[in-house]
Design a protein around this motif. Sequence first.
Motif, short mmCIF file in Angstrom:
data_model
loop_
_atom_site.label_atom_id
_atom_site.label_comp_id
_atom_site.label_asym_id
_atom_site.label_seq_id
_atom_site.Cartn_x
_atom_site.Cartn_y
_atom_site.Cartn_z
N ALA A 57 -54.59 54.73 17.48
CA ALA A 57 -55.59 54.29 18.47
C ALA A 57 -56.89 53.91 17.78
O ALA A 57 -57.54 52.92 18.15
N ILE A 58 -57.30 54.69 16.77
CA ILE A 58 -58.55 54.41 16.05
C ILE A 58 -58.43 53.08 15.32
O ILE A 58 -59.35 52.25 15.36
N ARG A 59 -57.31 52.86 14.67
CA ARG A 59 -57.11 51.59 13.95
C ARG A 59 -57.20 50.42 14.93
O ARG A 59 -57.84 49.41 14.63
N ALA A 60 -56.57 50.53 16.09
CA ALA A 60 -56.60 49.45 17.08
C ALA A 60 -58.03 49.19 17.56
O ALA A 60 -58.43 48.04 17.73
N ALA A 61 -58.81 50.26 17.76
CA ALA A 61 -60.19 50.09 18.22
C ALA A 61 -61.04 49.39 17.16
O ALA A 61 -61.83 48.49 17.48
N PHE A 62 -60.88 49.78 15.89
CA PHE A 62 -61.64 49.11 14.83
C PHE A 62 -61.15 47.69 14.60
O PHE A 62 -61.94 46.80 14.30
N GLU A 63 -59.86 47.46 14.77
CA GLU A 63 -59.32 46.10 14.63
C GLU A 63 -59.95 45.20 15.68
O GLU A 63 -60.38 44.08 15.38
N ALA A 64 -60.06 45.68 16.91
CA ALA A 64 -60.71 44.90 17.97
C ALA A 64 -62.18 44.68 17.67
O ALA A 64 -62.72 43.58 17.88
N LEU A 65 -62.85 45.70 17.15
CA LEU A 65 -64.26 45.60 16.81
C LEU A 65 -64.51 44.58 15.70
O LEU A 65 -65.52 43.88 15.69
N LEU A 66 -63.56 44.47 14.79
CA LEU A 66 -63.72 43.59 13.63
C LEU A 66 -63.10 42.21 13.80
O LEU A 66 -63.03 41.45 12.84
N THR A 67 -62.66 41.86 15.01
CA THR A 67 -62.04 40.55 15.21
C THR A 67 -62.97 39.40 14.87
O THR A 67 -62.54 38.35 14.44
N GLY A 68 -64.27 39.61 15.05
CA GLY A 68 -65.25 38.57 14.71
C GLY A 68 -65.70 38.61 13.26
O GLY A 68 -66.59 37.88 12.88
#
Length: 148
Positions: free
Chosen positions: A59-70
Motif C-alpha cells: 500500500a505504501i509503495r502504491a501511495a508513493f508511486e501515485a505521488l511521484l507520477t509527475g
Amino acid sequence: MSQSRYTTAQLGGTADEVEAAFYEALQRGDLDQLMACWADEDDVFCVHPGGPRQVGVVAIRAAFEALLTGGSLRATPERVRRIETLGAAVHNVIERIELRTAEGTHHAWVVATNVYMKTAEGWRLVAHHASPGGSEEPEHTVPGQLLH
C-alpha cells in the motif's frame, strides 16, 4: 540519491542516514530506492497530508508511486527534532516542499514524523505521518521542570 547513501540505507547505517536516503530518493523520484528505506513488515504505515492511512509495504509503495507520477518531489527536511533509543528513533521534521507553477517557484510546508526501528537488516523506516504545516508557525517549546 548518491550511491553511497543508497548503499547505507540498504546496509542499515544510522536512522539519520536512512532518513537522508529517504528524502534523496523522493527528490530523485526513485521509488525503488525510496522503498529500500522501509522495513519489510506488515504493520508499517504511512499517512500523506490529507490522505488515508496506508498499511503495509504494498500500500505504501502504491501511495508513493501515485505521488511521484509527475516526477520527483522536492521535499527537504528542516528543523529536525530527534528522540532516540537503542532500537528506535523518532524524528519530527518540517518538510519544505518546492512547488513549480506557471507563476514561478513557491514553497509549502509539511510537518512530518518519521519512526525508525533497528531491524535484522539495520535501521528502517516503519512509520511516516505527514500533515500540512506552515513555516510561519513558531515552535512552541516550554522548558521542563524537575519534579523532585
